[in-house]
Design an enzyme around this catalytic site. Structure first.
Site, PDB file in Angstrom:
ATOM      1  N   GLY A 196       0.825  -0.949   0.162  1.00 42.30           N
ATOM      2  CA  GLY A 196       0.081   0.108  -0.095  1.00 42.30           C
ATOM      3  C   GLY A 196       0.855   1.354   0.142  1.00 42.30           C
ATOM      4  O   GLY A 196       2.238   1.227  -0.152  1.00 42.30           O
ATOM      5  N   ASN A 204      -6.389  -3.178  -2.438  1.00 42.55           N
ATOM      6  CA  ASN A 204      -5.999  -1.934  -2.560  1.00 42.55           C
ATOM      7  C   ASN A 204      -5.039  -1.553  -2.915  1.00 42.55           C
ATOM      8  O   ASN A 204      -4.388  -0.501  -2.538  1.00 42.55           O
ATOM      9  CB  ASN A 204      -6.658  -0.846  -1.265  1.00 42.55           C
ATOM     10  CG  ASN A 204      -6.957   0.668  -1.838  1.00 42.55           C
ATOM     11  OD1 ASN A 204      -7.005   0.969  -2.959  1.00 42.55           O
ATOM     12  ND2 ASN A 204      -7.045   1.486  -0.761  1.00 42.55           N
ATOM     13  N   SER A 216      -4.046   7.140  13.809  1.00 36.89           N
ATOM     14  CA  SER A 216      -4.330   8.501  13.081  1.00 36.89           C
ATOM     15  C   SER A 216      -4.704   9.750  14.046  1.00 36.89           C
ATOM     16  O   SER A 216      -5.213   9.342  15.129  1.00 36.89           O
ATOM     17  CB  SER A 216      -5.587   8.256  12.193  1.00 36.89           C
ATOM     18  OG  SER A 216      -6.025   9.249  11.733  1.00 36.89           O
ATOM     19  N   TYR A 263     -14.496   4.250  10.489  1.00 39.86           N
ATOM     20  CA  TYR A 263     -12.984   4.066  10.336  1.00 39.86           C
ATOM     21  C   TYR A 263     -12.283   4.723  11.472  1.00 39.86           C
ATOM     22  O   TYR A 263     -11.361   3.947  11.934  1.00 39.86           O
ATOM     23  CB  TYR A 263     -12.672   4.811   9.058  1.00 39.86           C
ATOM     24  CG  TYR A 263     -11.277   4.973   8.910  1.00 39.86           C
ATOM     25  CD1 TYR A 263     -10.385   4.002   8.705  1.00 39.86           C
ATOM     26  CD2 TYR A 263     -10.776   6.482   9.332  1.00 39.86           C
ATOM     27  CE1 TYR A 263      -8.766   4.333   8.728  1.00 39.86           C
ATOM     28  CE2 TYR A 263      -9.246   6.902   9.278  1.00 39.86           C
ATOM     29  CZ  TYR A 263      -8.607   5.781   8.842  1.00 39.86           C
ATOM     30  OH  TYR A 263      -7.071   6.007   9.048  1.00 39.86           O
ATOM     31  N   LYS A 307      -9.603   2.683  14.626  1.00 39.18           N
ATOM     32  CA  LYS A 307      -8.472   3.315  15.143  1.00 39.18           C
ATOM     33  C   LYS A 307      -8.608   3.346  16.716  1.00 39.18           C
ATOM     34  O   LYS A 307      -7.453   3.022  17.312  1.00 39.18           O
ATOM     35  CB  LYS A 307      -8.008   4.275  14.353  1.00 39.18           C
ATOM     36  CG  LYS A 307      -7.864   4.479  13.105  1.00 39.18           C
ATOM     37  CD  LYS A 307      -6.486   3.468  12.761  1.00 39.18           C
ATOM     38  CE  LYS A 307      -6.320   3.363  11.379  1.00 39.18           C
ATOM     39  NZ  LYS A 307      -5.426   2.194  10.828  1.00 39.18           N
ATOM     40  N   PHE A 332     -13.508  22.328   0.133  1.00 37.07           N
ATOM     41  CA  PHE A 332     -14.686  22.229   1.148  1.00 37.07           C
ATOM     42  C   PHE A 332     -14.928  23.303   2.270  1.00 37.07           C
ATOM     43  O   PHE A 332     -14.224  23.203   3.552  1.00 37.07           O
ATOM     44  CB  PHE A 332     -14.943  20.780   1.951  1.00 37.07           C
ATOM     45  CG  PHE A 332     -15.085  19.690   0.755  1.00 37.07           C
ATOM     46  CD1 PHE A 332     -15.993  19.714  -0.130  1.00 37.07           C
ATOM     47  CD2 PHE A 332     -14.079  18.736   0.880  1.00 37.07           C
ATOM     48  CE1 PHE A 332     -15.927  18.593  -1.282  1.00 37.07           C
ATOM     49  CE2 PHE A 332     -14.369  17.668  -0.275  1.00 37.07           C
ATOM     50  CZ  PHE A 332     -15.165  17.522  -1.038  1.00 37.07           C
ATOM     51  N   ARG A 358      -4.773  21.565   8.122  1.00 35.57           N
ATOM     52  CA  ARG A 358      -4.001  20.168   8.465  1.00 35.57           C
ATOM     53  C   ARG A 358      -2.630  20.338   8.602  1.00 35.57           C
ATOM     54  O   ARG A 358      -1.808  21.195   8.029  1.00 35.57           O
ATOM     55  CB  ARG A 358      -4.418  19.149   7.428  1.00 35.57           C
ATOM     56  CG  ARG A 358      -5.937  19.000   7.090  1.00 35.57           C
ATOM     57  CD  ARG A 358      -6.680  18.167   8.230  1.00 35.57           C
ATOM     58  NE  ARG A 358      -8.050  17.919   8.191  1.00 35.57           N
ATOM     59  CZ  ARG A 358      -8.999  18.805   8.453  1.00 35.57           C
ATOM     60  NH1 ARG A 358      -8.850  19.874   9.054  1.00 35.57           N
ATOM     61  NH2 ARG A 358     -10.257  18.388   8.219  1.00 35.57           N
TER      62      ARG A 358
HETATM   63  N1  UFG Z   1     -10.434  18.746   0.899  1.00 34.14           N
HETATM   64  C1  UFG Z   1     -10.931  19.447   0.074  1.00 34.14           C
HETATM   65  N2  UFG Z   1     -11.437  19.153  -1.077  1.00 34.14           N
HETATM   66  C2  UFG Z   1     -11.407  17.700  -1.496  1.00 34.14           C
HETATM   67  C3  UFG Z   1     -10.779  16.781  -0.657  1.00 34.14           C
HETATM   68  C4  UFG Z   1     -10.350  17.531   0.700  1.00 34.14           C
HETATM   69  O1  UFG Z   1     -11.215  20.954   0.196  1.00 34.14           O
HETATM   70  O2  UFG Z   1     -11.716  17.328  -2.626  1.00 34.14           O
HETATM   71  C5  UFG Z   1     -10.062  19.407   2.432  1.00 34.14           C
HETATM   72  C6  UFG Z   1     -10.897  18.784   3.539  1.00 34.14           C
HETATM   73  O3  UFG Z   1     -11.998  19.272   3.379  1.00 34.14           O
HETATM   74  C7  UFG Z   1      -9.773  19.168   4.631  1.00 34.14           C
HETATM   75  C8  UFG Z   1      -8.586  19.070   3.818  1.00 34.14           C
HETATM   76  O4  UFG Z   1      -8.686  19.078   2.468  1.00 34.14           O
HETATM   77  O5  UFG Z   1      -9.635  20.137   5.121  1.00 34.14           O
HETATM   78  C9  UFG Z   1      -7.659  17.550   3.729  1.00 34.14           C
HETATM   79  O6  UFG Z   1      -8.570  16.656   3.419  1.00 34.14           O
HETATM   80  P1  UFG Z   1      -8.317  15.134   3.177  1.00 34.14           P
HETATM   81  O7  UFG Z   1      -9.467  14.287   2.971  1.00 34.14           O
HETATM   82  O8  UFG Z   1      -7.292  14.998   2.551  1.00 34.14           O
HETATM   83  O9  UFG Z   1      -7.661  14.675   4.807  1.00 34.14           O
HETATM   84  P2  UFG Z   1      -8.432  14.572   6.071  1.00 34.14           P
HETATM   85  O10 UFG Z   1      -7.805  15.499   7.058  1.00 34.14           O
HETATM   86  O11 UFG Z   1     -10.095  14.791   5.936  1.00 34.14           O
HETATM   87  O12 UFG Z   1      -8.505  13.077   6.516  1.00 34.14           O
HETATM   88  C10 UFG Z   1      -7.498  12.598   7.546  1.00 34.14           C
HETATM   89  C11 UFG Z   1      -7.139  11.289   7.080  1.00 34.14           C
HETATM   90  C12 UFG Z   1      -8.020  10.320   7.237  1.00 34.14           C
HETATM   91  C13 UFG Z   1      -8.869  10.412   8.421  1.00 34.14           C
HETATM   92  C14 UFG Z   1      -9.323  11.644   8.699  1.00 34.14           C
HETATM   93  C15 UFG Z   1      -9.906  11.959   9.692  1.00 34.14           C
HETATM   94  O13 UFG Z   1      -6.647  11.023   5.709  1.00 34.14           O
HETATM   95  O14 UFG Z   1      -7.530   9.108   7.210  1.00 34.14           O
HETATM   96  O15 UFG Z   1      -8.284  12.713   8.572  1.00 34.14           O
HETATM   97  O16 UFG Z   1     -10.602  13.337  10.024  1.00 34.14           O
HETATM   98  F1  UFG Z   1      -9.799   9.449   8.692  1.00 34.14           F
END
Ligand code: UFG
Length: 339
Positions: A10, A35, A125, A150, A154, A218, A231
């Site tokens: 992975g 995957n 995570s 999910y 964890k 978003f 983040r």
């Molecule tokens: N985002 C966008 N557009 C997209 C995708 C993401 O604006 O198409 C934004 C999200 O809203 C967020 C940031 O980009 O603010 C990061 O989003 P990701 O989906 O890349 O990552 P997350 O922080 O949501 O996800 C992480 C880990 C997951 C975990 C999650 C829990 O990747 O494994 O945190 O909140 F589950």
């Protein structure tokens, strides 16, 4: 010194295998390829000139797992990545997530106990912190109720590991990842999202290369400087190296507690718009994006307090956001050439 890497074909697993090999560890991978791709083994070999041993099965399978450990007597430690990881899918199909992610952990730990394998590195995570009351978030911050099955797997897994290590002769290091992105500098391994990516960076690179029309950002009404969510993005190679440090610490008996927990991030928070700007700078591409509503379940901002990992593990993330975006883009370009 042989290390079992579950989920080793992975995204994070494959980068970790390469870093383990570079430090002289023998690696055996178990992955069900649900995957990931078998060709990742060729890529790992191309990078390191060493082909890892490989077996294909699902670690929730009690019989196959037992049979595996009966055949392999020289495993010093296990780095356990193998798990389903899509938040949305876990909401739609929670039993699949609990069945796979929890059963596989129990199964592995049962065999560790039976075969007296003491060292487990577990991929956890930052999702366990939810929206923390204080930033940066340290390892001592309270765990908050998970927002998805999910995330709950964890949290449950962390509890299972704590209880098991307390009762038996098993030790663990639990690594709480922030947002891993980027790819190996060779562009031979990287993230291969199935279908439409959920995560920001693969969505950005797929949009720039023309696979997706437009990125949806978003929400721009968060309480942050530019209104978009923040983040702590970490280069996957930095993250992979932390696993090598962790397993090395364990096999050399340098652990201070039976279960240790470390945050793996850079300590820097970047907004979605900052990530887009970095991408545009290093790629020279203009990204097509629009602001849409917030995504349900997203926290406003989270970034790591990395002091404990830096001081205690002696590990520090080195790569910048630009490095991360550049490597992610090179990976996307390399994928395109293959089509
Ligand atoms: N985002 C966008 N557009 C997209 C995708 C993401 O604006 O198409 C934004 C999200 O809203 C967020 C940031 O980009 O603010 C990061 O989003 P990701 O989906 O890349 O990552 P997350 O922080 O949501 O996800 C992480 C880990 C997951 C975990 C999650 C829990 O990747 O494994 O945190 O909140 F589950």
């Amino acid at each position: 010194m042989k290390i079992l890497v579950t989920g080793g074909t992975g995204y994070i697993g494959s980068h970790t295998v390469v870093e383990l090999q570079a430090k002289g560890f023998d690696v055996i991978i178990v992955d069900d390829l649900s995957n990931s791709h078998i060709t990742v083994l060729d890529k790992i070999e191309e990078i390191s000139s060493i082909r890892p041993e490989f077996e294909q099965f699902n670690l929730a399978d009690v019989t196959k797992t037992k049979e595996f450990f009966n055949r392999h007597h020289n495993i010093m430690g296990i780095i356990h990545f193998a798990a389903h990881k899509a938040v949305g899918e876990s909401v739609e199909n929670p039993l699949m997530y609990y069945q796979n992610n929890i059963f596989s952990l129990i199964n592995i730990m049962q065999n560790m106990k039976d075969k007296n394998i003491q060292n487990l590195v577990f991929s956890s995570s930052c999702t366990v912190y939810g929206q923390p009351a204080e930033l940066p978030v340290s390892e001592n911050s309270p765990i908050q109720k998970a927002l998805s099955p999910y995330g709950n797997t964890k949290q449950i897994a962390e509890d299972i590991i704590q209880d098991t290590c307390k009762a038996y002769d098993t030790n663990a290091v639990m690594l709480r990842y922030f947002n891993p992105i980027g790819a190996h500098k060779s562009a031979l391994i990287g993230e291969l999202p199935l279908g439409v990516p959920n995560n920001l960076v693969p969505f950005i690179t797929q949009t720039a290369i023309g696979i997706r029309k437009q990125l949806s950002v978003f929400g721009d009404n968060y309480n942050t400087a530019d209104g978009t969510a923040i983040r702590d993005y970490i280069h996957v190679v930095d993250l992979a190296q932390a696993h090598v440090v962790a397993i090395d610490r364990m096999v050399n008996k340098k652990q201070k507690k039976k279960v240790e927990i470390f945050n793996l991030g850079t300590g820097n928070g970047f907004s979605v718009l900052e990530v887009i700007r970095s991408f545009e700078k290093v790629s020279g591409e203009k990204l097509n994006y629009k602001i849409v509503n917030r995504r349900e379940g997203d926290v406003e901002q989270v970034y790591a307090d990395t002091k404990f990992a830096n001081d205690e593990l002696g590990w520090k993330a080195k790569k910048t956001l630009d490095n991360m975006m550049e490597s992610a883009w090179n990976w996307e370009l390399a994928l395109k050439e293959k089509i």
